[in-house]
Design a protein around this motif. Sequence first.
Motif, short mmCIF file in Angstrom:
data_model
loop_
_atom_site.label_atom_id
_atom_site.label_comp_id
_atom_site.label_asym_id
_atom_site.label_seq_id
_atom_site.Cartn_x
_atom_site.Cartn_y
_atom_site.Cartn_z
N LEU A 121 1.00 -1.28 -0.41
CA LEU A 121 -0.30 0.04 0.01
C LEU A 121 0.66 1.56 -0.25
O LEU A 121 0.57 1.81 -0.79
N PRO A 122 1.69 1.02 1.02
CA PRO A 122 2.45 2.58 1.04
C PRO A 122 3.17 2.81 -0.61
O PRO A 122 3.42 4.22 -0.85
N LEU A 123 3.69 1.96 -1.44
CA LEU A 123 5.09 1.56 -2.04
C LEU A 123 3.79 2.41 -3.15
O LEU A 123 4.07 3.41 -4.10
N GLN A 124 2.64 1.81 -3.22
CA GLN A 124 1.67 1.80 -4.48
C GLN A 124 1.02 4.59 -4.31
O GLN A 124 1.24 4.41 -5.32
N ALA A 125 1.18 3.75 -2.75
CA ALA A 125 0.98 5.69 -2.49
C ALA A 125 1.96 6.04 -3.32
O ALA A 125 2.14 7.60 -3.73
N LEU A 126 3.20 6.12 -3.20
CA LEU A 126 4.29 6.88 -3.43
C LEU A 126 4.50 6.88 -4.65
O LEU A 126 5.18 7.68 -5.17
N PHE A 127 4.42 5.52 -5.74
CA PHE A 127 3.97 5.55 -7.24
C PHE A 127 3.18 5.19 -7.72
O PHE A 127 3.22 4.17 -7.89
N PRO A 128 2.42 6.01 -7.76
CA PRO A 128 1.30 5.63 -7.88
C PRO A 128 0.61 4.74 -9.33
O PRO A 128 -0.36 4.22 -9.77
N ASP A 129 1.67 5.58 -10.81
CA ASP A 129 1.66 5.01 -11.61
C ASP A 129 2.05 4.02 -12.25
O ASP A 129 2.22 3.89 -13.68
N VAL A 130 2.95 3.14 -11.38
CA VAL A 130 3.79 2.13 -11.71
C VAL A 130 3.40 0.86 -12.37
O VAL A 130 3.54 0.03 -12.97
N MET A 131 2.51 0.28 -11.18
CA MET A 131 1.23 -0.61 -10.83
C MET A 131 0.37 -1.00 -9.73
O MET A 131 0.58 0.37 -8.87
N GLU A 132 -0.13 -1.73 -9.75
CA GLU A 132 -1.57 -2.10 -8.97
C GLU A 132 -1.24 -3.03 -7.44
O GLU A 132 0.83 -3.34 -7.51
N LEU A 133 -1.54 -2.63 -6.94
CA LEU A 133 -1.83 -2.54 -5.18
C LEU A 133 -1.18 -3.95 -5.24
O LEU A 133 -0.66 -4.86 -4.73
N LYS A 134 -1.98 -5.45 -6.29
CA LYS A 134 -1.83 -5.93 -5.84
C LYS A 134 0.18 -7.10 -5.95
O LYS A 134 0.62 -7.89 -5.84
N TRP A 135 0.16 -6.48 -6.92
CA TRP A 135 1.66 -6.27 -7.61
C TRP A 135 2.49 -6.10 -6.59
O TRP A 135 3.80 -6.93 -6.66
N TRP A 136 2.53 -4.45 -6.23
CA TRP A 136 3.50 -4.09 -4.81
C TRP A 136 3.13 -5.13 -4.65
O TRP A 136 4.41 -5.38 -3.76
N GLY A 137 2.03 -5.55 -3.46
CA GLY A 137 1.92 -6.88 -2.70
C GLY A 137 2.80 -8.29 -3.00
O GLY A 137 3.63 -8.85 -2.06
N ILE A 138 2.73 -8.51 -4.22
CA ILE A 138 3.60 -9.84 -4.58
C ILE A 138 5.08 -9.10 -4.43
O ILE A 138 6.22 -9.94 -4.05
N LEU A 139 5.45 -8.22 -5.25
CA LEU A 139 7.42 -7.74 -4.87
C LEU A 139 7.28 -8.20 -3.83
O LEU A 139 8.44 -8.56 -3.36
N THR A 140 6.90 -7.43 -2.82
CA THR A 140 7.51 -7.11 -0.97
C THR A 140 7.24 -8.73 -0.74
O THR A 140 8.87 -8.57 0.09
N GLY A 141 6.80 -8.93 -0.93
CA GLY A 141 6.63 -10.84 -0.60
C GLY A 141 7.37 -11.58 -1.41
O GLY A 141 8.22 -12.85 0.09
N VAL A 142 7.45 -11.48 -2.50
CA VAL A 142 8.34 -12.58 -2.69
C VAL A 142 10.30 -11.60 -2.51
O VAL A 142 11.72 -12.22 -1.91
#
Length: 443
Positions: A121-142
Motif C-alpha cells: 500500500l505505501p509503495l503504491q501511494a508513493l509510486f501511484p502510476d507504476v503498477m497495481e496494489l496486488k503487484w506491489w504486494g507480490i513484489l514485497t512478498g518475494v
Amino acid sequence: MAESTGSGTAKGEAAPQPRKSSWKYIGPGIVVAATGVGAGDLVATLIAGSNFGYTLMWAAVIGCVVKISLAEAAGRWHLATGRTLFDGWASLGRWTTWFFVVYVVIWGYVYGAAAMSSSGLPLQALFPDVMELKWWGILTGVVGLVFVWFNKYAVFEKVMTVLVGIMFVVTVYLAIRVTPHLGDAFAGLLPVLPDEKDSILNTLGLIGGVGGTITLAAYGYWVNAKGWTNTGWMKVMRLDNRVAYITTGIFVVAMLFVGAELLHSANVAIASGDQGLVQLSGILEKEYGDGTAKLFLIGFFATSFTSLIGVWHGVSLMFADFVERYRKQRAGADEKALTGEEVASGAREKSVPFRAYLLWLTFPPMILLFQGQPFRLIILYGVLGAAFMPFLALTLVWLLNSSRTPSEWRNGWLSNGMLAIAGLLFLVLCIKQITDQDWSSFF
C-alpha cells in the motif's frame, strides 16, 4: 552436542557466568517489537486518539507492560531450560501440537496475503502510476522471501534495526509536528474510561492489540539465534526486552498524539485497516505539505515490511522446530532434544522445513490478492488468531511454575500476576472475537 540439563547448561560444565546487561548486546527485542507493531496497530492507535483524544494513553502504556511480561517469560524459558518453547508446549500434551499446527497453517496463509498487501500500500501511494496494489504486494512478498532465504539472523537483525530507526524517526517527527498538548497527554495517564458504549471492551482491545502476535512466542527463538543459550544471558535478555517495549511505547504514544491532535481536534475519521494510513497521508499532505506525507509513507512501509520479514523469519523458525520434534519422535529419539543451541547454530535457518514454511507464507497467499479473502477462512483466521495470545500466556504460566523450569528461574508473584492478567485480558478479547463472528453464515 552435550546433553542438556534443566538449567540450560551441559553436564560436566560449570554454570555460565552472568553477563553484564549492556546496550551493545541489544537486538532480539528490537526485532520482536518491530515485528509485533504492524500497520494495523498504528491504525488502531490512531483511531483511539481520534475518538478519545488522550483519554486512553494509560491503556496503551499498560499494553506495553503486558507485552514485556509475555516476551520476558518466553525468553526466560529458553535460557533457563535450554529448551525451545515448542518443546515446552509439547510436554503439556498433544493438544498443544494440534493447536499449533492448525494455527500456523491457516494463520500463515491469510497473514501472508495481509502482510504483502499492507507492505504494498505505501509503495503504491508513493509510486501511484507504476503498477497495481496486488503487484506491489507480490513484489514485497518475494523480496522478503529472498532476503530471509539467503541471510542468517545476524544480517536479518541489522536490517530490522535500520527499519526500526526509520519508524522511530518518522513517528517521533510526526508527534512533534502536530504540537501535542503535553498537559492533556500526562492527564491521559490516569486510568479513566471513555463515556460511551462498549468502552471497556474498546479499552481492553487497545491494551491487547499493540504488538501482540505469535511473534511474542518467537522472541525466545530470536534470543537463541543471537547466540544467547543459557542463564548467563538472563540480565542481557531482560534489558533487551525492556528496551524493545519502551520503543514500542514511544511508537504508540507518538501515534496517539497524531490521532488526538490531527484527527480528534478536527473531528476527522479515518477507515479501519491499512487504508486508514493512506488516508492519513492525504491529511498530512494538506496540513504540512508533500514532504511530510511522503516521509510518513516511508515510515508506513518500514512498519509493514518489518512485520512481514519478521514473521517470515520468526514463525518459520518455530515451524522448523515443530517439524524437527516430529521427525525425532518418529525416529524414536529423545523427546527433550530440541535445544536452544540447535537454533543458535543457524542450521534451522537453512533447513527444508524453514524454507518450506517461507514458501507457504509467500506463494499460496498470492491467490488471495487476486481473488479476495474467502469468508469461512477469514472467520477461522480471526478465531485462531484471537485464541493464540491466551494460549501463550496461560501455557507460560503452566511451564514456568512447574518442575520443567529450574526453581531459581520459576515465576515470582509479579510475573505470575502479569501473566495472569495477560491471560484473562486475551481470553476476554478472544471470547469477544468469537461471539462477533457471523457464525450463521459460516455453516
